[in-house]
Scaffold this motif. Structure first.
Motif, PDB file in Angstrom:
ATOM      1  N   ALA A 225      13.044  38.081  10.480  1.00  0.00           N
ATOM      2  CA  ALA A 225      12.518  37.008   9.635  1.00  0.00           C
ATOM      3  C   ALA A 225      12.926  35.637  10.170  1.00  0.00           C
ATOM      4  CB  ALA A 225      12.994  37.187   8.203  1.00  0.00           C
ATOM      5  N   GLU A 226      14.154  35.536  10.671  1.00  0.00           N
ATOM      6  CA  GLU A 226      14.613  34.255  11.215  1.00  0.00           C
ATOM      7  C   GLU A 226      13.840  33.858  12.473  1.00  0.00           C
ATOM      8  OE1 GLU A 226      18.830  34.769  11.752  1.00  0.00           O
ATOM      9  OE2 GLU A 226      19.255  34.335   9.649  1.00  0.00           O
ATOM     10  N   LEU A 227      13.368  34.835  13.212  1.00  0.00           N
ATOM     11  CA  LEU A 227      12.626  34.560  14.442  1.00  0.00           C
ATOM     12  C   LEU A 227      11.123  34.410  14.220  1.00  0.00           C
ATOM     13  CD1 LEU A 227      14.507  37.082  16.731  1.00  0.00           C
ATOM     14  CD2 LEU A 227      14.686  34.576  16.817  1.00  0.00           C
ATOM     15  N   HIS A 228      10.665  34.766  13.037  1.00  0.00           N
ATOM     16  CA  HIS A 228       9.229  34.737  12.748  1.00  0.00           C
ATOM     17  C   HIS A 228       8.706  33.304  12.751  1.00  0.00           C
ATOM     18  CE1 HIS A 228       5.809  34.653   9.801  1.00  0.00           C
ATOM     19  NE2 HIS A 228       5.374  35.491  10.728  1.00  0.00           N
ATOM     20  N   ASN A 229       7.611  33.106  13.444  1.00  0.00           N
ATOM     21  CA  ASN A 229       6.922  31.817  13.471  1.00  0.00           C
ATOM     22  C   ASN A 229       5.602  31.992  12.728  1.00  0.00           C
ATOM     23  OD1 ASN A 229       5.535  29.480  14.009  1.00  0.00           O
ATOM     24  ND2 ASN A 229       5.682  29.640  16.232  1.00  0.00           N
ATOM     25  N   PRO A 230       5.491  31.435  11.521  1.00  0.00           N
ATOM     26  CA  PRO A 230       4.262  31.627  10.747  1.00  0.00           C
ATOM     27  C   PRO A 230       3.017  31.032  11.417  1.00  0.00           C
ATOM     28  CG  PRO A 230       5.869  30.300   9.517  1.00  0.00           C
ATOM     29  CD  PRO A 230       6.481  30.660  10.816  1.00  0.00           C
ATOM     30  N   ASP A 231       3.198  30.091  12.337  1.00  0.00           N
ATOM     31  CA  ASP A 231       2.052  29.503  13.037  1.00  0.00           C
ATOM     32  C   ASP A 231       1.542  30.400  14.161  1.00  0.00           C
ATOM     33  OD1 ASP A 231       2.163  27.258  11.394  1.00  0.00           O
ATOM     34  OD2 ASP A 231       3.610  26.261  12.729  1.00  0.00           O
TER      35      ASP A 231
ATOM     36  N   LEU B 223       7.492  46.971   9.894  1.00  0.00           N
ATOM     37  CA  LEU B 223       7.979  45.591   9.975  1.00  0.00           C
ATOM     38  C   LEU B 223       7.425  44.896  11.213  1.00  0.00           C
ATOM     39  CD1 LEU B 223       9.918  43.370   8.864  1.00  0.00           C
ATOM     40  CD2 LEU B 223      11.695  44.391  10.319  1.00  0.00           C
ATOM     41  N   MET B 224       7.380  45.591  12.315  1.00  0.00           N
ATOM     42  CA  MET B 224       6.914  44.990  13.573  1.00  0.00           C
ATOM     43  C   MET B 224       5.419  44.680  13.536  1.00  0.00           C
ATOM     44  SD  MET B 224       9.511  44.424  15.437  1.00  0.00           S
ATOM     45  CE  MET B 224      10.233  43.941  13.879  1.00  0.00           C
ATOM     46  N   THR B 225       4.684  45.299  12.631  1.00  0.00           N
ATOM     47  CA  THR B 225       3.248  45.011  12.526  1.00  0.00           C
ATOM     48  C   THR B 225       2.953  43.907  11.516  1.00  0.00           C
ATOM     49  OG1 THR B 225       2.879  46.717  10.851  1.00  0.00           O
ATOM     50  CG2 THR B 225       2.653  47.382  13.169  1.00  0.00           C
ATOM     51  N   ALA B 226       3.991  43.412  10.836  1.00  0.00           N
ATOM     52  CA  ALA B 226       3.804  42.355   9.846  1.00  0.00           C
ATOM     53  C   ALA B 226       3.260  41.096  10.512  1.00  0.00           C
ATOM     54  CB  ALA B 226       5.127  42.055   9.145  1.00  0.00           C
ATOM     55  N   GLU B 227       2.382  40.428   9.785  1.00  0.00           N
ATOM     56  CA  GLU B 227       1.769  39.228  10.343  1.00  0.00           C
ATOM     57  C   GLU B 227       2.031  37.978   9.515  1.00  0.00           C
ATOM     58  OE1 GLU B 227      -2.350  40.098  11.051  1.00  0.00           O
ATOM     59  OE2 GLU B 227      -1.876  41.456  12.695  1.00  0.00           O
ATOM     60  N   SER B 228       2.695  38.146   8.363  1.00  0.00           N
ATOM     61  CA  SER B 228       2.959  36.980   7.519  1.00  0.00           C
ATOM     62  C   SER B 228       4.363  37.088   6.931  1.00  0.00           C
ATOM     63  CB  SER B 228       1.931  36.894   6.392  1.00  0.00           C
ATOM     64  OG  SER B 228       2.135  37.942   5.463  1.00  0.00           O
ATOM     65  N   THR B 229       4.835  35.953   6.448  1.00  0.00           N
ATOM     66  CA  THR B 229       6.143  35.929   5.788  1.00  0.00           C
ATOM     67  C   THR B 229       6.137  36.842   4.566  1.00  0.00           C
ATOM     68  OG1 THR B 229       6.450  33.657   6.545  1.00  0.00           O
ATOM     69  CG2 THR B 229       7.866  34.408   4.747  1.00  0.00           C
TER      70      THR B 229
END
Length: 162
Positions: free
Chosen positions: A113-119, A62-68
């Motif tokens: 997911a709530e903290l993820h910034n797709p930009d 999960l921590m290596t995920a780069e996209s939604t």
């Protein structure tokens, strides 16, 4: 013609022999059923442990995920759910701890997911590692993981008899 007491003794001994042989057969059948049950439980316990170990890889991935899309794909925790299903069917003493474990991973995913910034093109772990809501969810998940591991070790003698 033999005397009557000899006939009674002979008949009694014959009946006793039949009774003893039936009793031995019943005991053997019961022991065989118990052995098969022990083998099944040991096999299922090993399976539960394997699923648990596999599920422990999810937070790192999960921590290596780069996209939604990557994050959403990792919210489905098949291995953790399999471990919980096995606990629900075979291991009642582990039901609560497996349930809390999979719930804590869901909360971890939700917080991340709530903290993820797709930009932000950095991996998810770099985006969330110092955020209080993530730290709280991570700590809760680690506590649930450690508790489940302790429970698996604690009940190994009960469920995985040699």
């Amino acid at each position: 013609m033999p005397p009557l007491p000899d006939l009674v003794v002979g008949a009694f001994l014959a009946l006793l022999g039949v009774l003893v042989s039936q009793l031995v057969a019943m005991i053997q059948a019961r022991l065989e059923r118990e052995h098969k049950r022990d083998v099944l439980l040991r096999t299922k316990y090993e399976e539960l442990g394997a699923h648990f170990l596999e599920s422990m890889k999810l937070p790192h991935t999960l921590m290596t995920a780069e996209s939604t899309e990557d994050i959403l794909a990792l919210t489905h925790q098949a291995s953790g759910n399999h471990a919980h299903l096995l606990a629900m069917i075979y291991f009642p003493r582990l039901r609560e701890s497996t349930g809390k474990y999979i719930e804590s991973y869901s909360q971890l995913c939700l917080a991340a997911a709530e903290l993820h910034n797709p930009d932000d093109k950095r991996p998810l772990g770099m985006q969330v590692f110092d955020k209080p809501s993530y730290i709280s969810a991570r700590n809760a998940h680690i506590a649930a993981r450690d508790f489940l591991q302790e429970q698996i070790e604690r009940y190994a003698d009960t469920y995985a008899k040699s």
